[in-house]
Design a protein around this motif. Structure first.
Motif, PDB file in Angstrom:
ATOM      1  N   ARG A   1      -2.304   0.551   6.485  1.00 60.36           N
ATOM      2  CA  ARG A   1      -3.710   0.518   5.713  1.00 60.36           C
ATOM      3  C   ARG A   1      -4.891  -0.211   6.844  1.00 60.36           C
ATOM      4  NH1 ARG A   1      -7.157   2.285   2.711  1.00 60.36           N
ATOM      5  NH2 ARG A   1      -8.278   0.771   1.263  1.00 60.36           N
ATOM      6  N   ALA A   2      -4.636  -1.230   7.304  1.00 58.48           N
ATOM      7  CA  ALA A   2      -5.168  -1.689   8.250  1.00 58.48           C
ATOM      8  C   ALA A   2      -5.726  -0.798   9.217  1.00 58.48           C
ATOM      9  CB  ALA A   2      -4.666  -2.832   9.279  1.00 58.48           C
TER      10      ALA A   2
ATOM     11  N   LEU B 231     -11.331  -6.991   7.824  1.00 54.13           N
ATOM     12  CA  LEU B 231      -9.994  -6.254   7.002  1.00 54.13           C
ATOM     13  C   LEU B 231      -9.709  -7.414   6.029  1.00 54.13           C
ATOM     14  CD1 LEU B 231      -7.890  -4.963   9.724  1.00 54.13           C
ATOM     15  CD2 LEU B 231      -9.070  -3.433   8.427  1.00 54.13           C
TER      16      LEU B 231
ATOM     17  N   GLN C 127       0.841  -2.642   5.326  1.00 54.30           N
ATOM     18  CA  GLN C 127      -0.237  -3.428   5.594  1.00 54.30           C
ATOM     19  C   GLN C 127      -0.817  -2.927   6.903  1.00 54.30           C
ATOM     20  OE1 GLN C 127      -2.078  -6.071   3.888  1.00 54.30           O
ATOM     21  NE2 GLN C 127      -0.786  -5.786   2.132  1.00 54.30           N
ATOM     22  N   TYR C 128       0.146  -2.835   7.837  1.00 48.31           N
ATOM     23  CA  TYR C 128      -0.497  -2.206   9.270  1.00 48.31           C
ATOM     24  C   TYR C 128      -1.077  -0.928   9.161  1.00 48.31           C
ATOM     25  CZ  TYR C 128       0.100   0.049  13.834  1.00 48.31           C
ATOM     26  OH  TYR C 128      -0.027   0.435  15.135  1.00 48.31           O
TER      27      TYR C 128
ATOM     28  N   CYS D 145      -3.799  -7.142   5.576  1.00 50.09           N
ATOM     29  CA  CYS D 145      -3.965  -5.887   6.713  1.00 50.09           C
ATOM     30  C   CYS D 145      -4.176  -6.831   7.932  1.00 50.09           C
ATOM     31  CB  CYS D 145      -5.015  -5.272   6.308  1.00 50.09           C
ATOM     32  SG  CYS D 145      -4.580  -4.111   4.887  1.00 50.09           S
TER      33      CYS D 145
ATOM     34  N   TRP E 261       0.798  -1.260   0.105  1.00 49.06           N
ATOM     35  CA  TRP E 261       0.044  -0.002   0.061  1.00 49.06           C
ATOM     36  C   TRP E 261       0.857   0.965  -0.046  1.00 49.06           C
ATOM     37  CZ3 TRP E 261      -4.804  -0.984  -0.814  1.00 49.06           C
ATOM     38  CH2 TRP E 261      -5.338  -2.261  -0.666  1.00 49.06           C
TER      39      TRP E 261
END
Length: 171
Positions: free
Chosen positions: A154-155, A116, A151-152, A120, A86
């Motif tokens: 975006r989560a 999610l 990923q973190y 993520c 991302w």
């Protein structure tokens, strides 16, 4: 513990009853769905009971089982998760914003975490609830550290959007 180690079904059933709910919650958070979570929970207990003789002290069973569960969830994600990078410009932010999710009811967070995208969800759970570093996550999942960080982030972004929306709708 000795009876369970020797294959006593009643002793193993007792251990299962004691730990299955909390371990199932980990599996559900990590997989996002009940069917995969149930399969991973069962597989984790099979592994635990098969290797119970390796456990030195009975008091360590909960932590030992949790490691098995998390490792099984990681193994599952390696086979079933497609990883996206991302690009949101926040990957290397030097200052972490406040951990706002700690002020929200965990049942709302738990429900939203399950929704999610796979990557993520995996990274968020490993980083936040299992206290893995991005370096460790990358090594465990076979991804780059920057992918773990993206990923973190975006989560967190998705959770904030979804939870804010939930709170606006339901108060």
């Amino acid at each position: 513990m000795r009876k369970a180690c020797k294959g006593d079904a009643d002793a193993q059933a007792w251990l299962y009853r004691q730990y299955s709910k909390s371990m199932f919650n980990i599996c559900t958070r990590m997989t996002g769905n009940r069917n995969d979570a149930e399969d991973l929970l069962q597989e984790s207990f099979i592994i635990a009971f098969k290797n119970l003789h390796q456990l030195k002290e009975a008091v360590q069973f909960g932590g030992w089982l949790k490691r098995i569960v998390v490792n099984e969830c990681i193994r599952f994600s390696k086979k079933n998760v497609y990883w996206n990078e991302w690009e949101d410009g926040k990957n290397d932010a030097a200052v972490e914003e406040t951990e706002w999710w700690k002020t929200v009811d965990f049942t709302i967070i738990h429900r939203e975490i399950k929704g999610l995208p796979d990557g993520c969800r995996q990274v968020f759970n490993l980083f936040v609830t299992e206290d893995y570093s991005h370096k460790d996550i990358a090594a465990q999942l076979g991804i780059s550290e920057s992918t773990s960080k993206s990923q973190y982030h975006r989560a967190r972004q998705l959770l904030r959007e979804r939870i804010t929306k939930q709170l606006q709708i339901h108060g």
